[in-house]
Structures are given as structure tokens and as C-alpha cells.
Design a protein around this motif. Structure first.
Motif, PDB file in Angstrom:
ATOM      1  N   THR A   1       0.848  -1.194   0.000  1.00 64.39           N
ATOM      2  CA  THR A   1       0.000   0.000   0.000  1.00 64.39           C
ATOM      3  C   THR A   1       0.880   1.239   0.000  1.00 64.39           C
ATOM      4  OG1 THR A   1      -1.742  -1.154   1.225  1.00 64.39           O
ATOM      5  CG2 THR A   1      -1.837   1.247   1.195  1.00 64.39           C
ATOM      6  N   ARG A   2       0.603   2.146  -0.928  1.00 62.83           N
ATOM      7  CA  ARG A   2       1.428   3.340  -1.083  1.00 62.83           C
ATOM      8  C   ARG A   2       0.573   4.609  -1.071  1.00 62.83           C
ATOM      9  NH1 ARG A   2       5.000   1.485  -6.405  1.00 62.83           N
ATOM     10  NH2 ARG A   2       5.315  -0.692  -5.790  1.00 62.83           N
ATOM     11  N   ARG A   3       1.213   5.726  -0.778  1.00 62.67           N
ATOM     12  CA  ARG A   3       0.555   7.025  -0.871  1.00 62.67           C
ATOM     13  C   ARG A   3       0.739   7.568  -2.292  1.00 62.67           C
ATOM     14  NH1 ARG A   3      -0.323   9.669   4.275  1.00 62.67           N
ATOM     15  NH2 ARG A   3      -0.353  11.655   3.167  1.00 62.67           N
ATOM     16  N   GLY A   4      -0.249   8.306  -2.761  1.00 63.25           N
ATOM     17  CA  GLY A   4      -0.150   8.891  -4.098  1.00 63.25           C
ATOM     18  C   GLY A   4      -0.992  10.143  -4.223  1.00 63.25           C
ATOM     19  N   ARG A   5      -0.796  10.832  -5.327  1.00 61.89           N
ATOM     20  CA  ARG A   5      -1.528  12.069  -5.631  1.00 61.89           C
ATOM     21  C   ARG A   5      -2.269  11.880  -6.949  1.00 61.89           C
ATOM     22  NH1 ARG A   5       0.146  17.501  -4.974  1.00 61.89           N
ATOM     23  NH2 ARG A   5      -1.708  18.832  -4.946  1.00 61.89           N
ATOM     24  N   VAL A   6      -3.546  12.230  -6.972  1.00 63.31           N
ATOM     25  CA  VAL A   6      -4.339  12.082  -8.185  1.00 63.31           C
ATOM     26  C   VAL A   6      -3.988  13.224  -9.139  1.00 63.31           C
ATOM     27  CG1 VAL A   6      -6.657  12.026  -9.174  1.00 63.31           C
ATOM     28  CG2 VAL A   6      -6.209  10.904  -6.980  1.00 63.31           C
ATOM     29  N   ILE A   7      -3.413  12.864 -10.286  1.00 65.61           N
ATOM     30  CA  ILE A   7      -3.036  13.834 -11.313  1.00 65.61           C
ATOM     31  C   ILE A   7      -4.216  14.136 -12.220  1.00 65.61           C
ATOM     32  CG2 ILE A   7      -1.435  14.326 -13.209  1.00 65.61           C
ATOM     33  CD1 ILE A   7      -0.174  14.192 -10.438  1.00 65.61           C
ATOM     34  N   SER A   8      -5.058  13.123 -12.465  1.00 60.12           N
ATOM     35  CA  SER A   8      -6.217  13.312 -13.322  1.00 60.12           C
ATOM     36  C   SER A   8      -7.197  12.172 -13.117  1.00 60.12           C
ATOM     37  CB  SER A   8      -5.780  13.387 -14.795  1.00 60.12           C
ATOM     38  OG  SER A   8      -6.835  13.834 -15.596  1.00 60.12           O
ATOM     39  N   ARG A   9      -8.455  12.422 -13.517  1.00 58.23           N
ATOM     40  CA  ARG A   9      -9.480  11.384 -13.414  1.00 58.23           C
ATOM     41  C   ARG A   9     -10.409  11.467 -14.617  1.00 58.23           C
ATOM     42  NH1 ARG A   9     -14.818  10.949  -9.412  1.00 58.23           N
ATOM     43  NH2 ARG A   9     -15.863   9.441 -10.750  1.00 58.23           N
ATOM     44  N   HIS A  10     -10.803  10.285 -15.102  1.00 58.14           N
ATOM     45  CA  HIS A  10     -11.859  10.197 -16.107  1.00 58.14           C
ATOM     46  C   HIS A  10     -12.687   8.966 -15.796  1.00 58.14           C
ATOM     47  CE1 HIS A  10     -13.894   9.440 -19.953  1.00 58.14           C
ATOM     48  NE2 HIS A  10     -13.808  10.738 -20.119  1.00 58.14           N
ATOM     49  N   GLY A  11     -13.940   9.178 -15.375  1.00 59.39           N
ATOM     50  CA  GLY A  11     -14.778   8.055 -14.957  1.00 59.39           C
ATOM     51  C   GLY A  11     -14.169   7.388 -13.735  1.00 59.39           C
ATOM     52  N   GLN A  12     -13.954   6.064 -13.830  1.00 62.98           N
ATOM     53  CA  GLN A  12     -13.302   5.347 -12.729  1.00 62.98           C
ATOM     54  C   GLN A  12     -11.814   5.137 -12.989  1.00 62.98           C
ATOM     55  OE1 GLN A  12     -16.320   2.035 -11.828  1.00 62.98           O
ATOM     56  NE2 GLN A  12     -15.377   2.392  -9.840  1.00 62.98           N
ATOM     57  N   HIS A  13     -11.285   5.844 -13.963  1.00 61.62           N
ATOM     58  CA  HIS A  13      -9.866   5.771 -14.289  1.00 61.62           C
ATOM     59  C   HIS A  13      -9.130   6.953 -13.665  1.00 61.62           C
ATOM     60  CE1 HIS A  13     -10.419   2.635 -17.412  1.00 61.62           C
ATOM     61  NE2 HIS A  13     -11.602   3.214 -17.558  1.00 61.62           N
ATOM     62  N   LEU A  14      -8.049   6.662 -12.953  1.00 53.04           N
ATOM     63  CA  LEU A  14      -7.237   7.693 -12.324  1.00 53.04           C
ATOM     64  C   LEU A  14      -5.797   7.591 -12.800  1.00 53.04           C
ATOM     65  CD1 LEU A  14      -8.359   7.290  -8.577  1.00 53.04           C
ATOM     66  CD2 LEU A  14      -9.256   8.934 -10.239  1.00 53.04           C
TER      67      LEU A  14
ATOM     68  N   VAL B   1     -11.169  13.346  -6.979  1.00 49.76           N
ATOM     69  CA  VAL B   1     -10.929  14.388  -7.976  1.00 49.76           C
ATOM     70  C   VAL B   1      -9.440  14.728  -8.063  1.00 49.76           C
ATOM     71  CG1 VAL B   1     -13.218  15.410  -7.752  1.00 49.76           C
ATOM     72  CG2 VAL B   1     -11.362  16.203  -6.267  1.00 49.76           C
ATOM     73  N   CYS B   2      -9.109  15.496  -9.072  1.00 53.33           N
ATOM     74  CA  CYS B   2      -7.738  15.954  -9.284  1.00 53.33           C
ATOM     75  C   CYS B   2      -7.234  16.679  -8.034  1.00 53.33           C
ATOM     76  CB  CYS B   2      -7.730  16.887 -10.491  1.00 53.33           C
ATOM     77  SG  CYS B   2      -6.110  17.464 -10.967  1.00 53.33           S
ATOM     78  N   GLY B   3      -6.027  16.309  -7.608  1.00 52.43           N
ATOM     79  CA  GLY B   3      -5.445  16.920  -6.422  1.00 52.43           C
ATOM     80  C   GLY B   3      -5.621  16.119  -5.147  1.00 52.43           C
ATOM     81  N   ASP B   4      -6.464  15.090  -5.192  1.00 57.27           N
ATOM     82  CA  ASP B   4      -6.694  14.272  -3.996  1.00 57.27           C
ATOM     83  C   ASP B   4      -5.437  13.486  -3.624  1.00 57.27           C
ATOM     84  OD1 ASP B   4      -9.201  14.535  -2.724  1.00 57.27           O
ATOM     85  OD2 ASP B   4     -10.205  13.545  -4.395  1.00 57.27           O
ATOM     86  N   ARG B   5      -5.276  13.235  -2.332  1.00 51.60           N
ATOM     87  CA  ARG B   5      -4.244  12.331  -1.825  1.00 51.60           C
ATOM     88  C   ARG B   5      -4.921  11.003  -1.497  1.00 51.60           C
ATOM     89  NH1 ARG B   5      -2.621  17.411   0.739  1.00 51.60           N
ATOM     90  NH2 ARG B   5      -4.065  16.934   2.435  1.00 51.60           N
ATOM     91  N   VAL B   6      -4.300   9.907  -1.929  1.00 53.86           N
ATOM     92  CA  VAL B   6      -4.930   8.599  -1.797  1.00 53.86           C
ATOM     93  C   VAL B   6      -3.906   7.552  -1.357  1.00 53.86           C
ATOM     94  CG1 VAL B   6      -6.674   9.073  -3.564  1.00 53.86           C
ATOM     95  CG2 VAL B   6      -4.485   8.051  -4.242  1.00 53.86           C
ATOM     96  N   LEU B   7      -4.444   6.400  -0.927  1.00 53.22           N
ATOM     97  CA  LEU B   7      -3.651   5.200  -0.727  1.00 53.22           C
ATOM     98  C   LEU B   7      -4.013   4.235  -1.847  1.00 53.22           C
ATOM     99  CD1 LEU B   7      -3.980   4.592   3.136  1.00 53.22           C
ATOM    100  CD2 LEU B   7      -2.092   5.681   1.903  1.00 53.22           C
ATOM    101  N   TRP B   8      -3.000   3.608  -2.452  1.00 55.99           N
ATOM    102  CA  TRP B   8      -3.265   2.701  -3.565  1.00 55.99           C
ATOM    103  C   TRP B   8      -2.359   1.482  -3.477  1.00 55.99           C
ATOM    104  CZ3 TRP B   8       0.330   1.729  -7.598  1.00 55.99           C
ATOM    105  CH2 TRP B   8       1.499   2.512  -7.542  1.00 55.99           C
ATOM    106  N   GLN B   9      -2.769   0.431  -4.150  1.00 55.73           N
ATOM    107  CA  GLN B   9      -2.010  -0.812  -4.177  1.00 55.73           C
ATOM    108  C   GLN B   9      -1.693  -1.187  -5.618  1.00 55.73           C
ATOM    109  OE1 GLN B   9      -4.441  -3.681  -2.170  1.00 55.73           O
ATOM    110  NE2 GLN B   9      -4.078  -2.832  -0.128  1.00 55.73           N
ATOM    111  N   THR B  10      -0.502  -1.734  -5.821  1.00 56.39           N
ATOM    112  CA  THR B  10      -0.133  -2.194  -7.164  1.00 56.39           C
ATOM    113  C   THR B  10      -0.921  -3.454  -7.509  1.00 56.39           C
ATOM    114  OG1 THR B  10       1.706  -3.451  -6.228  1.00 56.39           O
ATOM    115  CG2 THR B  10       2.192  -1.237  -7.044  1.00 56.39           C
ATOM    116  N   ALA B  11      -1.136  -3.644  -8.803  1.00 61.06           N
ATOM    117  CA  ALA B  11      -1.858  -4.821  -9.283  1.00 61.06           C
ATOM    118  C   ALA B  11      -1.190  -5.299 -10.563  1.00 61.06           C
ATOM    119  CB  ALA B  11      -3.328  -4.474  -9.521  1.00 61.06           C
ATOM    120  N   SER B  12      -1.857  -6.177 -11.275  1.00 65.35           N
ATOM    121  CA  SER B  12      -1.269  -6.743 -12.492  1.00 65.35           C
ATOM    122  C   SER B  12      -1.285  -5.742 -13.633  1.00 65.35           C
ATOM    123  CB  SER B  12      -2.059  -7.989 -12.893  1.00 65.35           C
ATOM    124  OG  SER B  12      -3.420  -7.663 -13.087  1.00 65.35           O
ATOM    125  N   ASP B  13      -0.515  -6.038 -14.680  1.00 64.69           N
ATOM    126  CA  ASP B  13      -0.486  -5.237 -15.904  1.00 64.69           C
ATOM    127  C   ASP B  13      -0.115  -3.783 -15.642  1.00 64.69           C
ATOM    128  OD1 ASP B  13      -1.301  -7.491 -17.343  1.00 64.69           O
ATOM    129  OD2 ASP B  13      -3.412  -7.041 -16.961  1.00 64.69           O
TER     130      ASP B  13
END
Length: 335
Positions: A41-54, A76-88
């Protein structure tokens, strides 16, 4: 040619198709989440969003295409999030971190829809043409006050006026400086014409707002010479193609500042706010609020109105009080 109205059966079929499409996307998110290792699990910043794609940027500055669960709400753009790596070479956002600020506007149903998160500065762009309206300017400034961010008024297209004309144009907005809103003149077409604005962008996360035609896009392109590369990278990483030009995007400046380029602020309206919140959105009103003779004073013509007396003494500009009263009237119509 008149547009053909849909039958109830057609509307139901369209709704069912949209529901099925959303279910398939949700299932894809869930499966991707199951495939992701829990420990990564990592911290990240949302650079852009379209639908459910970030597009999420990690601490090393690398961008990742991520999906996210619907139950996380509006990301939305600018949000700080936690995310996990996945396949592909993809990831899944699993948590939305608390926001410092969020800029919203009402959608067609009247509900507030977030546009950008964690901004620190709202830049109101005005120009000689189209003629600026103090009413719209004050709406922007009220929004800045209510979300708790700095506000800066930028007079663009300085190259269109001679020295005397520019002086007269700037004089129209001098009362904003008197109440603490900085005023800078810029031009994207003059040498060093952006320097006053660049100095104000350093160390801030800013978003530009203003009516159509004032030159926001020209300013963005001049401030971010690598913008096309960023949009291309977004397109390649997310697979969104042409959609990347119509989504909010976070850009990084050489001076440490950040700009969110958001088509969503081209049209702007205040959301569902109370009259008390509207009063608080006019910063120069603060010393006089609660001092009117009548507790339910509307600040229109009542005797003993502290705001009217302040206007007569020059402490409140007549246009600001006029715009407040018009906004208050619109609030009443919306109820």
C-alpha cells in the motif's frame, strides 16, 4: 429539427445498459483489488481522473493508471490517496485521504460536485474584453473565503491597452486591494509579462477561474510549456486518448508551484449555502456583522443597519454590498 423524445421503454433500456456497464467495471475493480498484494500500500496524488480511471503519481514522480471502488465517493484531481499495485502495471486506489480543501460547484440536480481538492489558491482571471463583471468576481471570492484558500485577482491581456488605459482598467478593481486581495497585471504575449503571476504561484496549488474569453488557456499554455507532453503522457498511461483534453489535470511548475487545469470551472455557481455563510464570504463585512439594530436585518434599507452605515463611511464599497444583496436574493429563490 425537433429532437425525438425517448419512450419509457427506450429510457429503461438505456438505464439498464448503463447499469450493466457500471457493474462490469465494478467487478473489474474488485478483481483487480483481489489480485493486489495487501502489504503493498502506497501514498499517491491524483493527477487526473476520467470516470473510474485515475492517473496517480507516487513519491518518486512516476504515474500509474489506477481504478477505484465506487464506495470511496468522488475522487478528484489533487486528492491524496492510498493505492495498491496490481497486475499489468496498474493499481487500485483503496482509500481517500482527508482533504485540506475542496472546490465544488452544484450539478444539474443542485448537489455539490467536487472539482478539485487540496488547492491553496484561487486565481480570478479578468481581462478588458470580455468586460469583467464584479458580480462574477465576487462569487469567486466568496467561494475562496468559504473553502479557506487565498484569492488573487489577475488582470490579463495587458498588451491590449496603452499605459493610461491600463491604469484606468486597474483602477476599477483597486477596492479589492483595499480589502486584502492582491491585484496583478499580466500578459502571455509580452516578455516577462508572466513574472508577477509566477511569483504568486510559487509554493501554491492554484486553480484559475474566470469567464470565457479572458485568456485562461493562453496563461496555462504559457505557464506550462510542457503541457502537451503531460497530456500525451496521461493519454498513454490511462488509454483515454482524446478525453485527456477535457479532464482536470494537475501540472507541476519549475518554481515549486502547482496548477490544476480544470475545464469544470469554466462555468461557476455557488452551491447550497446559507445567508450567514454568504455574509462571511465578504471579508470586509466581518467587523459589522451582528451590530445591526435588528437581528433579522436584510441590509437593504433598515434603520440602524451596520453594513449600510459602513458603506456610507467608505469602509464597504457600494458594488460589493449591491452584489451581496443580489446573491442573497438568489439564495431565497433557490429555496
Amino acid at each position: 429539427m425537433a429532437q425525438r423524445r425517448l419512450t419509457n421503454r427506450q429510457r429503461q433500456r438505456i438505464a439498464k445498459l448503463q447499469e450493466d456497464r457500471q457493474k462490469r467495471l465494478s467487478q473489474r475493480v474488485e478483481q483487480t483489488l483481489l489480485d493486489a498484494p495487501d502489504s503493498d500500500t502506497r501514498r499517491g496524488r491524483v493527477i487526473s481522473r476520467h470516470g473510474q480511471h485515475l492517473l496517480v503519481q507516487d513519491k518518486q514522480g512516476k504515474n500509474h493508471h489506477c481504478l477505484f471502488r465506487q464506495n470511496l465517493g468522488e475522487i478528484v484531481c489533487g486528492d491524496r490517496v492510498l493505492w495498491q499495485t496490481a497486475s499489468d502495471d496498474q493499481g487500485v486506489v483503496v482509500s481517500l485521504l482527508p482533504r485540506d480543501t475542496v472546490l465544488s460547484r452544484p450539478d444539474y440536480s443542485g448537489r455539490d460536485k467536487p472539482l478539485a481538492a487540496n488547492i491553496t489558491q484561487l486565481i480570478v482571471v479578468l481581462a478588458p474584453k470580455p468586460s469583467p463583471t464584479g458580480y462574477l468576481t465576487d462569487q469567486y471570492l466568496v467561494a475562496a473565503e468559504l473553502i479557506g484558500v487565498k484569492a488573487l485577482i489577475t488582470l490579463n491581456k495587458a498588451d491590449l491597452l496603452d499605459k493610461e488605459q491600463w491604469k484606468q482598467f486597474a483602477q476599477q478593481f483597486s477596492h479589492y486591494q483595499d480589502i486584502g486581495y492582491p491585484l496583478v497585471g499580466v500578459s502571455a504575449h509580452l516578455e516577462h509579462g508572466l513574472k508577477p503571476l509566477q511569483e504568486r504561484l510559487a509554493g501554491e496549488t492554484s486553480i484559475l477561474v474566470g469567464q470565457s474569453g479572458v485568456g485562461k488557456s493562453s496563461l496555462i499554455n504559457a505557464l506550462i510549456p510542457q503541457r502537451e507532453e503531460t497530456v500525451g503522457e496521461l493519454s498513454e498511461a490511462s488509454g483515454l486518448g482524446r478525453h485527456t483534453t477535457s479532464v482536470a489535470t494537475l501540472h507541476f511548475l519549475a518554481n515549486g508551484g502547482e496548477i490544476i487545469d480544470s475545464p469544470g470551472v469554466r462555468s461557476f455557481r455557488l452551491g447550497q449555502i446559507s445567508r450567514q455563510q454568504l455574509e462571511q464570504g465578504f471579508r470586509e463585512f466581518a467587523p459589522y456583522l451582528g451590530n445591526c439594530q435588528f437581528s433579522n436585518c436584510t441590509h437593504r434599507s433598515e434603520p440602524g443597519c451596520a453594513l449600510i452605515e459602513a458603506m456610507k463611511s467608505g469602509a464597504i464599497h457600494p458594488d460589493r454590498l449591491k452584489n451581496f444583496l443580489h446573491m442573497a436574493e438568489q439564495l431565497n429563490k433557490g429555496r
